[in-house]
Design a protein around this motif. Structure first.
Motif, PDB file in Angstrom:
ATOM      1  N   PHE A 148       1.774  12.677   4.071  1.00  9.19           N
ATOM      2  CA  PHE A 148       1.095  11.603   3.159  1.00  9.19           C
ATOM      3  C   PHE A 148       1.654  11.262   1.805  1.00  9.19           C
ATOM      4  N   LEU A 149       2.064  12.312   0.903  1.00  6.75           N
ATOM      5  CA  LEU A 149       2.752  11.940  -0.134  1.00  6.75           C
ATOM      6  C   LEU A 149       3.955  11.174  -0.014  1.00  6.75           C
ATOM      7  N   GLU A 150       4.848  11.521   0.837  1.00  5.57           N
ATOM      8  CA  GLU A 150       6.106  10.833   1.455  1.00  5.57           C
ATOM      9  C   GLU A 150       5.680   9.391   1.645  1.00  5.57           C
ATOM     10  N   GLY A 151       4.593   9.177   2.605  1.00  5.03           N
ATOM     11  CA  GLY A 151       4.113   8.000   2.825  1.00  5.03           C
ATOM     12  C   GLY A 151       3.731   6.825   1.803  1.00  5.03           C
ATOM     13  N   GLU A 152       3.312   7.578   0.673  1.00 10.57           N
ATOM     14  CA  GLU A 152       2.874   6.695  -0.332  1.00 10.57           C
ATOM     15  C   GLU A 152       4.013   6.268  -1.032  1.00 10.57           C
ATOM     16  N   CYS A 153       5.245   7.081  -1.236  1.00 11.24           N
ATOM     17  CA  CYS A 153       6.425   6.562  -1.636  1.00 11.24           C
ATOM     18  C   CYS A 153       7.086   5.573  -0.768  1.00 11.24           C
ATOM     19  N   PRO A 209      11.013   9.540  -1.254  1.00 12.37           N
ATOM     20  CA  PRO A 209      11.571  10.320  -2.303  1.00 12.37           C
ATOM     21  C   PRO A 209      12.728  11.149  -2.012  1.00 12.37           C
ATOM     22  N   SER A 210      13.397  11.558  -3.126  1.00 10.25           N
ATOM     23  CA  SER A 210      14.822  12.377  -2.716  1.00 10.25           C
ATOM     24  C   SER A 210      14.522  13.713  -3.581  1.00 10.25           C
ATOM     25  N   SER A 211      13.345  13.479  -4.422  1.00  8.17           N
ATOM     26  CA  SER A 211      13.171  14.709  -5.322  1.00  8.17           C
ATOM     27  C   SER A 211      11.810  14.770  -5.879  1.00  8.17           C
ATOM     28  N   PHE A 212      11.305  16.043  -6.059  1.00  7.90           N
ATOM     29  CA  PHE A 212       9.820  16.094  -6.296  1.00  7.90           C
ATOM     30  C   PHE A 212       9.525  17.218  -7.269  1.00  7.90           C
ATOM     31  N   LEU A 213       8.709  17.281  -8.154  1.00  3.83           N
ATOM     32  CA  LEU A 213       8.123  18.081  -8.941  1.00  3.83           C
ATOM     33  C   LEU A 213       6.587  18.080  -8.961  1.00  3.83           C
ATOM     34  N   GLU A 214       6.338  19.709  -8.595  1.00  2.61           N
ATOM     35  CA  GLU A 214       4.954  20.202  -8.232  1.00  2.61           C
ATOM     36  C   GLU A 214       4.308  20.637  -9.771  1.00  2.61           C
ATOM     37  N   LEU A 215       3.442  20.054 -10.165  1.00  5.95           N
ATOM     38  CA  LEU A 215       2.903  20.796 -11.601  1.00  5.95           C
ATOM     39  C   LEU A 215       1.612  21.734 -11.099  1.00  5.95           C
TER      40      LEU A 215
END
Ligand SMILES: C[S@@+](CC[C@H](N)C(=O)[O-])C[C@H]1O[C@@H](n2cnc3c(N)ncnc32)[C@H](O)[C@@H]1O
Length: 265
Positions: free
Chosen positions: A32-37, A45-51
């Motif tokens: 889902f997160l990738e699909g939104e990108c 996306p090629s990079s990700f940050l999880e807070l």
């Protein structure tokens, strides 16, 4: 580092948290997160940050998919646990001990996520703006910030004890979590509840219970939209009612979350 109370004693039990919240389909959520990108940035996306990454489920999944993957959390116990968990799974991640309202990355990323209602620890509007500023500075232009917050309808529902208590088991360890109580004091002006969290565990011969209280703030939809607008850092692209592109943000039963997708302007 912040001195804000954030159920620290509960999160110290990183492995029990990992067991208690292991009820999600993480690959599906990452799809889902990738699909939104793909939809709103035009590429994966090629990079990700999880807070507020805790045990880093999504950070690990994205690292396995080849993204440069970073986690950030205030709890040193979560950082240690998350690094160990990633190493055991052969996932290369970077884990920063830090505060979501006061951090800086060495390189910007394409996608940032703040999941599982961790935004409730942003207790006032100033904290929200500080978080937005840090995230905007950590995102490439056009990059996305996706937040998973409880659906506002839950603030108006009768108390449902069953929804707040659940038991999970893994490897002979049994963890029962009770999130909140009908007696937790709520301040309608600040929108802050002094939220109780109870963790009961049975781990071999070791049995115990930890009870913590910490303030958490609830969000409404109009308020969130106004905060996004006023921040000047983001535009609201869309909202969902779950971590799925098939579930719109409405009052249907299936919509149990408020998921704003923000794009850095
Ligand atoms: C509800 S857990 C979410 C963990 C994980 N994201 C998940 O999906 O299950 C909240 C996490 O936020 C962390 N946390 C609380 N306040 C924070 C802050 N100001 N900055 C960074 N992390 C924070 C806690 O240590 C905890 O690991």
């Amino acid at each position: 580092m912040t001195k804000q109370n954030y159920h620290e004693e509960f999160y110290k039990q990183a492995e029990y948290y990992d067991i208690a919240f292991d009820f999600r389909d993480i690959p599906k959520e990452c799809d889902f997160l990738e699909g939104e990108c793909l939809k709103h940035m035009g590429c994966k996306p090629s990079s990700f940050l999880e807070l507020c990454a805790g045990p880093t489920w999504h950070t690990i999944e994205f690292a396995k998919r080849g993204l440069k993957s970073t986690a950030l959390d205030l709890s040193e116990h979560m950082v240690r646990y998350g690094l160990d968990k990633a190493a055991k799974q052969g996932a290369k991640i970077n884990y920063i001990q830090g505060d979501m309202v006061d951090f800086k990355l060495s390189e910007p990323v394409d996608l940032v996520a703040l999941l599982m209602d961790s935004a409730t620890y942003l207790l006032d509007n100033d904290a929200v703006y500080r978080n937005f500023k840090c995230v905007a500075a950590s995102l490439n232009k056009g990059g996305l910030y996706i937040i998973e917050i409880g659906h506002p309808k839950h603030h108006y529902e009768d108390w449902n004890a069953e929804h707040c208590k659940w038991t999970m088991e893994r490897g002979g360890k049994k963890v029962t979590t009770t999130w909140g109580s009908q007696d937790d004091p709520f301040d309608p002006i600040t929108q802050i509840t002094e939220t109780s969290v109870r963790l009961e565990y049975v781990d071999g011969d070791n049995k115990g219970e930890i009870v913590t209280h910490a303030p958490s703030r609830c969000f409404h939809a109009n308020e969130l939209m106004a905060l996004v607008d006023a921040s000047g850092c983001f535009e609201l692209v869309t909202m969902y009612g779950s971590m799925s592109a098939d579930i719109p943000f409405d009052n249907d039963k299936k919509a149990w979350r408020m998921i704003p997708v923000l794009r850095r302007v």
